[in-house]
Motif scaffolding. Structure first.
Motif, PDB file in Angstrom:
ATOM      1  N   VAL A 177       0.831  -1.206   0.000  1.00  0.00           N
ATOM      2  CA  VAL A 177       0.000   0.000   0.000  1.00  0.00           C
ATOM      3  C   VAL A 177       0.864   1.253   0.000  1.00  0.00           C
ATOM      4  CG1 VAL A 177      -1.614   1.362   1.378  1.00  0.00           C
ATOM      5  CG2 VAL A 177      -2.025  -1.079   1.041  1.00  0.00           C
ATOM      6  N   GLN A 178       1.889   1.295   0.865  1.00  0.00           N
ATOM      7  CA  GLN A 178       2.712   2.503   0.923  1.00  0.00           C
ATOM      8  C   GLN A 178       3.463   2.727  -0.384  1.00  0.00           C
ATOM      9  OE1 GLN A 178       6.304   3.013   1.174  1.00  0.00           O
ATOM     10  NE2 GLN A 178       6.641   0.859   0.656  1.00  0.00           N
ATOM     11  N   ALA A 179       3.900   1.649  -1.033  1.00  0.00           N
ATOM     12  CA  ALA A 179       4.614   1.803  -2.299  1.00  0.00           C
ATOM     13  C   ALA A 179       3.689   2.311  -3.398  1.00  0.00           C
ATOM     14  CB  ALA A 179       5.236   0.470  -2.711  1.00  0.00           C
ATOM     15  N   LEU A 180       2.469   1.768  -3.453  1.00  0.00           N
ATOM     16  CA  LEU A 180       1.529   2.180  -4.493  1.00  0.00           C
ATOM     17  C   LEU A 180       1.013   3.599  -4.253  1.00  0.00           C
ATOM     18  CD1 LEU A 180      -0.539  -1.068  -5.134  1.00  0.00           C
ATOM     19  CD2 LEU A 180       1.675  -0.377  -6.046  1.00  0.00           C
ATOM     20  N   LEU A 181       1.045   4.056  -3.003  1.00  0.00           N
ATOM     21  CA  LEU A 181       0.642   5.424  -2.701  1.00  0.00           C
ATOM     22  C   LEU A 181       1.773   6.423  -2.953  1.00  0.00           C
ATOM     23  CD1 LEU A 181      -1.385   5.016   0.638  1.00  0.00           C
ATOM     24  CD2 LEU A 181      -2.301   5.706  -1.598  1.00  0.00           C
TER      25      LEU A 181
ATOM     26  N   LEU B 189       9.198   4.802 -10.104  1.00  0.00           N
ATOM     27  CA  LEU B 189       9.011   3.570 -10.876  1.00  0.00           C
ATOM     28  C   LEU B 189       9.640   2.375 -10.178  1.00  0.00           C
ATOM     29  CD1 LEU B 189       9.637   4.766 -14.551  1.00  0.00           C
ATOM     30  CD2 LEU B 189       7.464   4.058 -13.536  1.00  0.00           C
ATOM     31  N   LEU B 190      10.807   2.590  -9.569  1.00  0.00           N
ATOM     32  CA  LEU B 190      11.482   1.498  -8.871  1.00  0.00           C
ATOM     33  C   LEU B 190      10.617   0.977  -7.728  1.00  0.00           C
ATOM     34  CD1 LEU B 190      14.212  -0.001  -8.964  1.00  0.00           C
ATOM     35  CD2 LEU B 190      15.027   1.611  -7.240  1.00  0.00           C
ATOM     36  N   MET B 191      10.038   1.881  -6.961  1.00  0.00           N
ATOM     37  CA  MET B 191       9.145   1.467  -5.878  1.00  0.00           C
ATOM     38  C   MET B 191       7.958   0.675  -6.410  1.00  0.00           C
ATOM     39  SD  MET B 191       8.954   4.884  -3.478  1.00  0.00           S
ATOM     40  CE  MET B 191       7.874   4.053  -2.302  1.00  0.00           C
ATOM     41  N   ILE B 192       7.376   1.180  -7.485  1.00  0.00           N
ATOM     42  CA  ILE B 192       6.185   0.547  -8.050  1.00  0.00           C
ATOM     43  C   ILE B 192       6.512  -0.830  -8.629  1.00  0.00           C
ATOM     44  CG2 ILE B 192       4.496   0.737  -9.917  1.00  0.00           C
ATOM     45  CD1 ILE B 192       4.651   3.818  -9.455  1.00  0.00           C
ATOM     46  N   VAL B 193       7.601  -0.919  -9.383  1.00  0.00           N
ATOM     47  CA  VAL B 193       7.979  -2.172 -10.033  1.00  0.00           C
ATOM     48  C   VAL B 193       8.321  -3.243  -9.002  1.00  0.00           C
ATOM     49  CG1 VAL B 193       9.784  -3.254 -11.428  1.00  0.00           C
ATOM     50  CG2 VAL B 193       8.713  -1.139 -12.207  1.00  0.00           C
ATOM     51  N   ARG B 194       8.998  -2.858  -7.938  1.00  0.00           N
ATOM     52  CA  ARG B 194       9.379  -3.842  -6.917  1.00  0.00           C
ATOM     53  C   ARG B 194       8.182  -4.386  -6.150  1.00  0.00           C
ATOM     54  NH1 ARG B 194      15.162  -1.840  -4.267  1.00  0.00           N
ATOM     55  NH2 ARG B 194      16.439  -2.552  -6.020  1.00  0.00           N
ATOM     56  N   HIS B 195       7.057  -3.732  -6.287  1.00  0.00           N
ATOM     57  CA  HIS B 195       5.836  -4.230  -5.649  1.00  0.00           C
ATOM     58  C   HIS B 195       4.854  -4.773  -6.697  1.00  0.00           C
ATOM     59  CE1 HIS B 195       6.562  -2.951  -1.436  1.00  0.00           C
ATOM     60  NE2 HIS B 195       7.451  -2.194  -2.039  1.00  0.00           N
TER      61      HIS B 195
END
Length: 205
Positions: A18-22, A127-133
Motif C-alpha cells: 500500500v505505501q509503495a503504491l501510494l 518507478l522502482l518502488m512501483i515495479v518492486r511491488h
C-alpha cells in the motif's frame, strides 16, 4: 569449508504494498509538475501524455488516465490480474496527484537543468518502488516489464529505447534546447532503473 548461506525471499506485506503504491505515483507526479514548469518532456506513457498536452493543451491528468486504458487487457493477459489491479491503482493515483499537486504547490521559477535531472531521478525512484511491488504505470512500462520477465531484456534498456523515440517525436513540437534537457532527464531516469533494477538482485516479492 564455510557453510553455504542462502537468502530467504520475504514477501511484501499488505502495508508495504500500500505505501509503495501510494508514494511511488506521488514522486512521479511531482516530477511531472517540474517538467511542466520547465517545458520539458519525459519518456514512457507519461511522455506520450506530455506530447498531447503540449500539442492540444489537454489536461495531463486525464490524458495519462485515458492513454493507459487499452493496456489493461494486455497487462491482465501477460502479467496477471493482481499486477493489472495494482497498475490500475497506480495510474489512477498518478492522474489524481497530477491534478491535485498544482493546487498545493506553486512553482514560480525553477532552473530547467535542475528540473530535468531531479525530475528524472524522481520518476526513476517512483518507478522502482512501483515495479518492486509488482505493478507499473501502465502503457510502455507494461511492455518493458513483460519483455524483462519473458525474454530477459532489462526493463531499463527497453524503456530507454522507447523514451528515445518519444523524444525524437518531441522535436516536432518543442525547441532543441527543451529536447536536449529532456534527454538529460531521461538519462537520469534510466540511470536509476539500470543501476537499481536488475533481475535476481532484489529478493522481495
Amino acid at each position: 569449508m564455510p557453510a553455504m548461506q542462502t537468502e530467504q525471499i520475504t514477501r511484501h506485506s499488505l502495508f508495504e504494498d500500500v505505501q509503495a503504491l501510494l508514494v511511488g505515483p506521488m514522486f512521479v507526479a511531482f516530477a511531472v509538475l517540474l517538467f511542466q514548469q520547465a517545458g520539458l518532456l519525459t519518456g514512457g506513457t507519461v511522455g506520450l501524455a506530455f506530447l498531447l498536452h503540449y500539442l492540444m493543451g489537454w489536461s495531463m491528468a486525464w490524458i495519462v488516465f485515458v492513454l493507459n486504458l487499452p493496456f489493461y487487457l494486455f497487462a491482465w493477459r501477460a502479467m496477471g490480474w493482481v499486477f493489472t489491479i495494482k497498475t490500475f491503482i497506480c495510474v489512477g493515483l498518478l492522474s489524481l496527484y497530477t491534478a491535485l499537486l498544482p493546487q498545493v504547490i506553486v512553482l514560480q521559477s525553477v532552473d530547467r537543468l535542475f528540473a530535468a535531472v531531479m525530475g528524472g531521478f524522481l520518476i526513476g525512484v517512483g518507478l522502482l518502488m512501483i515495479v518492486r511491488h509488482k505493478a507499473s504505470l501502465g502503457g510502455l512500462g507494461v511492455l518493458a516489464l513483460y519483455f524483462q520477465n519473458t525474454r530477459g531484456w532489462p526493463a531499463g534498456k527497453v524503456q530507454m529505447v522507447a523514451d528515445a523515440l518519444i523524444l525524437v517525436v518531441g522535436l516536432v513540437i518543442r525547441d532543441p534546447l527543451s529536447i536536449g534537457l529532456s534527454i538529460v532527464g531521461a538519462l537520469a531516469l534510466n540511470l536509476v532503473l539500470a543501476v537499481n533494477h536488475k533481475a535476481g538482485r532484489y529478493l522481495g516479492t
